[in-house]
Motif scaffolding. Structure first.
Motif, PDB file in Angstrom:
ATOM      1  N   THR A  63       0.194   0.395   4.841  1.00 44.16           N
ATOM      2  CA  THR A  63      -0.600   0.482   6.091  1.00 44.16           C
ATOM      3  C   THR A  63      -1.856   1.332   6.186  1.00 44.16           C
ATOM      4  OG1 THR A  63       1.520   0.089   7.383  1.00 44.16           O
ATOM      5  CG2 THR A  63      -0.414   1.262   8.578  1.00 44.16           C
ATOM      6  N   GLN A  64      -1.866   2.396   5.397  1.00 42.68           N
ATOM      7  CA  GLN A  64      -3.242   3.165   5.077  1.00 42.68           C
ATOM      8  C   GLN A  64      -4.059   2.566   4.546  1.00 42.68           C
ATOM      9  OE1 GLN A  64      -2.018   7.142   3.380  1.00 42.68           O
ATOM     10  NE2 GLN A  64      -4.227   7.655   3.492  1.00 42.68           N
ATOM     11  N   THR A  65      -3.925   2.022   3.476  1.00 41.92           N
ATOM     12  CA  THR A  65      -4.589   1.089   2.701  1.00 41.92           C
ATOM     13  C   THR A  65      -5.202  -0.094   3.592  1.00 41.92           C
ATOM     14  OG1 THR A  65      -3.737   1.650   0.696  1.00 41.92           O
ATOM     15  CG2 THR A  65      -5.284  -0.306   0.494  1.00 41.92           C
ATOM     16  N   LYS A  66      -4.260  -0.750   4.309  1.00 39.19           N
ATOM     17  CA  LYS A  66      -5.007  -1.805   5.030  1.00 39.19           C
ATOM     18  C   LYS A  66      -6.128  -1.257   6.253  1.00 39.19           C
ATOM     19  CE  LYS A  66      -0.838  -4.845   4.676  1.00 39.19           C
ATOM     20  NZ  LYS A  66       0.084  -5.285   5.461  1.00 39.19           N
ATOM     21  N   LEU A  67      -5.870  -0.153   6.663  1.00 42.91           N
ATOM     22  CA  LEU A  67      -6.786   0.137   7.724  1.00 42.91           C
ATOM     23  C   LEU A  67      -7.952   0.717   6.921  1.00 42.91           C
ATOM     24  CD1 LEU A  67      -4.430   3.062   9.329  1.00 42.91           C
ATOM     25  CD2 LEU A  67      -5.480   0.778  10.580  1.00 42.91           C
ATOM     26  N   LYS A  68      -8.307   0.770   5.767  1.00 42.11           N
ATOM     27  CA  LYS A  68      -9.495   0.937   5.157  1.00 42.11           C
ATOM     28  C   LYS A  68     -10.377  -0.326   5.267  1.00 42.11           C
ATOM     29  CE  LYS A  68      -9.285   2.199   0.707  1.00 42.11           C
ATOM     30  NZ  LYS A  68      -8.755   2.554  -0.607  1.00 42.11           N
ATOM     31  N   TYR A  69      -9.636  -1.439   5.462  1.00 42.23           N
ATOM     32  CA  TYR A  69     -10.252  -2.983   5.251  1.00 42.23           C
ATOM     33  C   TYR A  69     -10.219  -3.453   6.588  1.00 42.23           C
ATOM     34  CZ  TYR A  69      -9.983  -1.626   0.388  1.00 42.23           C
ATOM     35  OH  TYR A  69     -10.288  -0.662  -0.825  1.00 42.23           O
ATOM     36  N   VAL A  70      -9.744  -2.749   7.622  1.00 43.53           N
ATOM     37  CA  VAL A  70      -9.332  -3.459   8.884  1.00 43.53           C
ATOM     38  C   VAL A  70     -10.571  -4.443   9.528  1.00 43.53           C
ATOM     39  CG1 VAL A  70      -9.735  -1.616  10.541  1.00 43.53           C
ATOM     40  CG2 VAL A  70      -8.294  -3.454  11.069  1.00 43.53           C
TER      41      VAL A  70
END
Length: 112
Positions: A63-70
């Motif tokens: 989830t934390q990594t996905k937030l970088k590319y939201v």
């Protein structure tokens, strides 16, 4: 903006990835993925002007990594990489490879 040939060279710089071609589209999968799905990049295609478009899957990213590319992620969970810089593309590829198996990534392909 990166050209199609530059983008393809970046993907090919990662020995963890396997390239496949279907018509004029390229896709990349992680050779040693611990997940059933191995595909991380798809629809990498050259436009008439030499630019490209394509997507990287965020399916197995934290989830934390996905937030970088939201801001670049569509409803399918695919990260649109068309406007990424060299460094941004390297970072998202590394994140995608890591998410596919938490494998060590060869730092020789890293750009500063």
């Amino acid at each position: 903006m990166l050209t199609f040939n530059e983008v393809r060279s970046i993907f090919l710089s990662y020995p963890e990835l396997k390239e496949t071609q279907s018509g004029d589209r390229y896709s990349y999968s992680v050779r040693n993925s611990i997940h059933r799905g191995k595909l991380i990049a798809r629809e990498i295609r050259c436009n008439q002007d030499g630019t490209f478009y394509g997507y990287i899957s965020s399916k197995y990213m934290s989830t934390q990594t996905k937030l970088k590319y939201v801001d670049h992620t569509d409803s399918r969970g695919m990260i649109k990489i068309k406007t990424f810089s060299n460094l941004e593309l390297h970072n998202v590829i590394r994140d995608a490879i890591f998410s596919m198996g938490h494998v060590a990534i060869d730092d020789s392909a890293t750009v500063s």
